[in-house]
Structure formats: structure tokens, C-alpha cells
Design a protein around this motif. Sequence first.
Motif, PDB file in Angstrom:
ATOM      1  N   ARG A 208      27.006  49.452  32.572  1.00  9.01           N
ATOM      2  CA  ARG A 208      26.773  48.776  33.979  1.00  9.01           C
ATOM      3  C   ARG A 208      27.887  48.064  34.312  1.00  9.01           C
ATOM      4  N   LEU A 209      28.895  47.806  33.539  1.00  9.11           N
ATOM      5  CA  LEU A 209      30.019  46.849  33.799  1.00  9.11           C
ATOM      6  C   LEU A 209      30.812  47.693  34.865  1.00  9.11           C
ATOM      7  N   GLY A 210      30.820  49.065  35.007  1.00 11.85           N
ATOM      8  CA  GLY A 210      31.647  49.694  36.051  1.00 11.85           C
ATOM      9  C   GLY A 210      30.965  49.713  37.584  1.00 11.85           C
ATOM     10  N   ASP A 211      29.653  49.186  37.556  1.00 13.03           N
ATOM     11  CA  ASP A 211      28.922  48.795  38.629  1.00 13.03           C
ATOM     12  C   ASP A 211      28.771  47.417  39.100  1.00 13.03           C
ATOM     13  N   ALA A 213      30.454  44.066  40.021  1.00 13.47           N
ATOM     14  CA  ALA A 213      31.463  43.281  40.674  1.00 13.47           C
ATOM     15  C   ALA A 213      31.588  41.968  39.898  1.00 13.47           C
ATOM     16  N   VAL A 214      32.758  41.502  40.003  1.00 11.65           N
ATOM     17  CA  VAL A 214      33.058  40.201  39.325  1.00 11.65           C
ATOM     18  C   VAL A 214      32.107  39.217  39.356  1.00 11.65           C
ATOM     19  N   GLY A 215      31.811  38.959  40.753  1.00 11.91           N
ATOM     20  CA  GLY A 215      30.860  37.931  41.145  1.00 11.91           C
ATOM     21  C   GLY A 215      29.332  38.049  40.522  1.00 11.91           C
ATOM     22  N   ALA A 216      29.232  39.041  39.806  1.00 10.58           N
ATOM     23  CA  ALA A 216      27.696  39.254  39.264  1.00 10.58           C
ATOM     24  C   ALA A 216      27.872  38.603  37.793  1.00 10.58           C
ATOM     25  N   VAL A 217      29.090  38.375  37.103  1.00 16.40           N
ATOM     26  CA  VAL A 217      29.118  38.033  35.901  1.00 16.40           C
ATOM     27  C   VAL A 217      29.858  36.934  35.857  1.00 16.40           C
ATOM     28  N   ARG A 284      48.310  25.691  32.525  1.00 15.72           N
ATOM     29  CA  ARG A 284      48.617  27.268  32.105  1.00 15.72           C
ATOM     30  C   ARG A 284      48.337  28.079  33.191  1.00 15.72           C
ATOM     31  N   GLU A 285      49.220  29.169  33.482  1.00 12.19           N
ATOM     32  CA  GLU A 285      48.631  30.017  34.467  1.00 12.19           C
ATOM     33  C   GLU A 285      47.540  31.078  33.940  1.00 12.19           C
ATOM     34  N   ALA A 286      46.644  31.127  34.852  1.00 11.18           N
ATOM     35  CA  ALA A 286      45.734  32.180  34.741  1.00 11.18           C
ATOM     36  C   ALA A 286      45.545  33.251  35.643  1.00 11.18           C
ATOM     37  N   PRO A 287      45.253  34.585  35.431  1.00 11.43           N
ATOM     38  CA  PRO A 287      45.240  35.697  36.133  1.00 11.43           C
ATOM     39  C   PRO A 287      44.222  35.388  37.612  1.00 11.43           C
ATOM     40  N   ILE A 288      44.748  35.775  38.590  1.00 10.25           N
ATOM     41  CA  ILE A 288      43.955  35.528  39.757  1.00 10.25           C
ATOM     42  C   ILE A 288      43.090  36.983  39.929  1.00 10.25           C
ATOM     43  N   ILE A 289      41.859  36.766  40.235  1.00 12.15           N
ATOM     44  CA  ILE A 289      40.931  38.153  40.100  1.00 12.15           C
ATOM     45  C   ILE A 289      40.428  38.066  41.381  1.00 12.15           C
ATOM     46  N   PRO A 290      40.601  39.185  42.199  1.00 19.40           N
ATOM     47  CA  PRO A 290      39.848  39.409  43.575  1.00 19.40           C
ATOM     48  C   PRO A 290      38.355  39.599  43.351  1.00 19.40           C
ATOM     49  N   GLU A 291      37.663  38.826  44.045  1.00 19.17           N
ATOM     50  CA  GLU A 291      36.057  38.836  44.189  1.00 19.17           C
ATOM     51  C   GLU A 291      35.485  40.222  44.265  1.00 19.17           C
ATOM     52  N   ALA A 292      36.326  41.301  44.791  1.00 23.23           N
ATOM     53  CA  ALA A 292      35.740  42.672  44.850  1.00 23.23           C
ATOM     54  C   ALA A 292      36.048  43.405  43.678  1.00 23.23           C
ATOM     55  N   LEU A 293      36.810  42.906  42.930  1.00 15.11           N
ATOM     56  CA  LEU A 293      37.192  43.819  41.615  1.00 15.11           C
ATOM     57  C   LEU A 293      35.930  43.839  40.835  1.00 15.11           C
ATOM     58  N   ASP A 294      35.735  45.199  40.036  1.00  8.85           N
ATOM     59  CA  ASP A 294      34.550  45.453  39.200  1.00  8.85           C
ATOM     60  C   ASP A 294      34.946  44.698  37.940  1.00  8.85           C
ATOM     61  N   ALA A 295      33.821  44.564  37.093  1.00  9.97           N
ATOM     62  CA  ALA A 295      33.779  43.879  35.899  1.00  9.97           C
ATOM     63  C   ALA A 295      34.596  44.697  34.906  1.00  9.97           C
ATOM     64  N   ARG A 296      34.569  46.063  34.924  1.00 12.33           N
ATOM     65  CA  ARG A 296      35.263  46.769  33.741  1.00 12.33           C
ATOM     66  C   ARG A 296      36.714  46.613  34.195  1.00 12.33           C
ATOM     67  N   ASP A 297      37.434  46.664  35.243  1.00  7.21           N
ATOM     68  CA  ASP A 297      38.719  46.187  35.542  1.00  7.21           C
ATOM     69  C   ASP A 297      39.007  44.912  35.036  1.00  7.21           C
TER      70      ASP A 297
END
Length: 429
Positions: A208-211, A213-217, A284-297
Amino acid sequence: MLYLDLGIVTVLIVLNGLLAMSELAIVSSRPARLAGLVEKRVKGARRALALASDPGKFLSTVQIGITLIGVLSGAFSGATLGLRLASWLIEAGLPPGIAEPVGVGIVVAFITYASLIVGELVPKQIALRDPEAVAVKVAPAMVLLAKASHPLVWLLDRSGKILLWLLGHREQAADRVSEDEIRTLVAEAENAGVLEPGEKDWIAGVMRLGDLAVGAVMTPRHEVDSINLEDSNDQIFADLLESEHSHLVVFDGNREGAIGIVSAKDLLDVYLAGKIPKVRDLVREAPIIPEALDARDVVMLLRGAPVHMGLVHDEYGVFQGVVTSADILEAIVGSFHTKDGPAEPAAVKRDDGSYLISGWMPALEAAHLLGITLPTSRPYQTFAGFLLQEFGKIPNVGDRIEDEGWQFEVADLDGRRIDKVLASRLEPA
């Protein structure tokens, strides 16, 4: 002569069974398993993989053998054994006009029965039980048979491809494995005891991770513990004491954009030393993650980051929440026990078959649970978002809506957020 004829027919039936078993074994074998046997250097595995990768020539070879055996079996059954039995019946006193059809019919029926059992059903059942093991054993003999009948095989294979081309099948069928097939195999493995209890759910979570989006997790921003650099030291210390997390998001006045994260341990070390921390220096710097990215990435991004926490921003650069490696793990195996008790279940099945579903449940999981279809492109990630899309407004407690054979009733609201939903299956009209 009678025993010779019987022996020849028996050998032909057995050869037919071997060819049928070889055909089904190689066709049913999975290339991935054969490739694994090749790596283990199992004798015959490489030849079996070569035959499975070019089924046209192999099937032509098998059909040549089966056709010749069928012709020879028919000739012996009618012209030899049938006439011998007819002669015996005539000697027993039966009229010739009756003895010949009866004798030939009995022999044909017996040979047909033996051919079905010994020449088809039993060999094919053996092949289906362990196709790869059978394939590697019969592959060397099948390769020799293919070489011996190469000219005729070439003609049949070419003729078959021309006919397929004329019928419109002009592209090679791709050997794809769908997600549904994988789920079926996993379910069969669990039922057979190959997988331990719970492993099926974990595998489904990984798929399911590939399906998702980061917004779901992610943890949405209204639930994120944070520190504002413009606040006083007393306020920062109070925010630190109230937080239960090891890292806090840091803002510099503007709540729409986070500048980084700070470790609660780093702040406590300074406070315990009797000093006032310079929070900006500890960010500390943290990675900026686009909201449209999926959880697997997201997993790949967090693996390469010094801190396993990402700051999620939408396309306009507005901060939306945080995602951590723990969030990804929970998406796979489920929520963990908290200090307040066991984690709240996403859905509870009631005695009447209905479900009490939490609004935060990922929409994809809810759709899989209820058997409903979601659009490929959707502006929401949770079940609450799905209902807001269906209602077209913020509903009140008790509001109902029907969709895809289910009735959804809002059971509880947390402010303007849908907290609990009762899903009941509608009776067919």
C-alpha cells in the motif's frame, strides 16, 4: 503377437502421459522460480527456463509427439487389437456383423479410458503439484526432442504466428503479475502455514505504501508540537515541557513555513546546565517533502537524511505536517500502544455487520475494507476527506449519505473534523 501389440499400446499411452506432463509443467512453471533454480545450479533448470521463455516452439514439439502417438494408438487399437478381439468373439459364436463393431468398440473404449487416466489426468496432476521440479527433470529430453523435430517445429511455429497475426494478435503478450495475484498468493501462503500470523497484513501494508500519498501517513500540523523563535524563553520552556516528542518543529514567526527541527534533548541539556539556550543555533535542517509525494519515496528520503523526520509542504510552500520513520512503520504494521493505552483501531466491525470507522483512517484502506472504488486522482487522503467530498459540506452529527451500497452516518465530530462514522450496508432493492 498379442503381447507385443499390448506392449506397444501401453508404451504409447505412457509416452503420451509424459508429453502431457512435460507440457503442463513447463507452461505452469514460474520464470522467477526457474531463475532461482538456475542460480542454485540445479541440473536442467537453465533448459527449462529457455523452454518456458519460448513456448511457441516447445508447444509445437509436444503437439507433434502427441499427434503421432494418437495416430499410432488409433491404428493399433482398431487394426490390430480390435480385429483380434472380433476374431475371438466370432470363434465364441457371435455373428461377424456384430462381433467386429463390438470388438473394435470395446478396445477403443478401453484404450480411451487408459489414455485419459494414464495419458492425461494423472500426469497433469503430478505436473501441477510441483511444476518447477517436474520441468527441470523433463527439460533435457524435451530439448533433444525439439532438436530432432526442428524443421517441422519451425514450420508449425511460423504457421501459428502467421495465423495469430491475421487474427489481430500482433503483439507479444506481456507476462505481468498484478497486485491482486500477489495478494492471492500471500493469502494462500498464510492458509498453508508458510507465513506466520500477521505477516500477510504486513506485506499488504508494504504494497500500500506506493499507493499512499505522504498526506495519508503524516502527522497534520495542528497536532505537531512546535517552538516559535519569536516567543519568550519562558514560553519556549513551557512548550518543551508540554511536548512528549523527541523533536519539535521550529518556526520563525511565520507558522506557514517551518525552518527546521530541534531536539528536545539538546534543549534540556542546556536548561539542565543552568543556561538559556540559543534555539536558533540548535536548529537542524530536515528534508522538505512535497505533499504530493507517495509514502514509498518518502522512505528513501528519510533513509538518506541525518534526522528521520521530514517537513511536509504543499505546492504553495505552506507547512502541512511532519512525517517520520515511525509514521511509515505504523502505515505498514498498524498503530502502536501509547501511554494512554492501546492504540485506537481504525475500524471496528459490529455484530450487525456494520463498521464504526475513524475519520483519520486512510481512504485507501477504508475503500479496501468496504469494497468501494475511489477515483485515481483525489484531493483527500483520509476517510473523513472522502465523506467531505461526498457531502459537499461539513456535516452535522447524524447526517447520512449513501454511496456504492453503503450508508454512512456521522456519529461524532471533533470540532469541524469528522471523528467517527457508522458504515452500514444497504439491503438490495
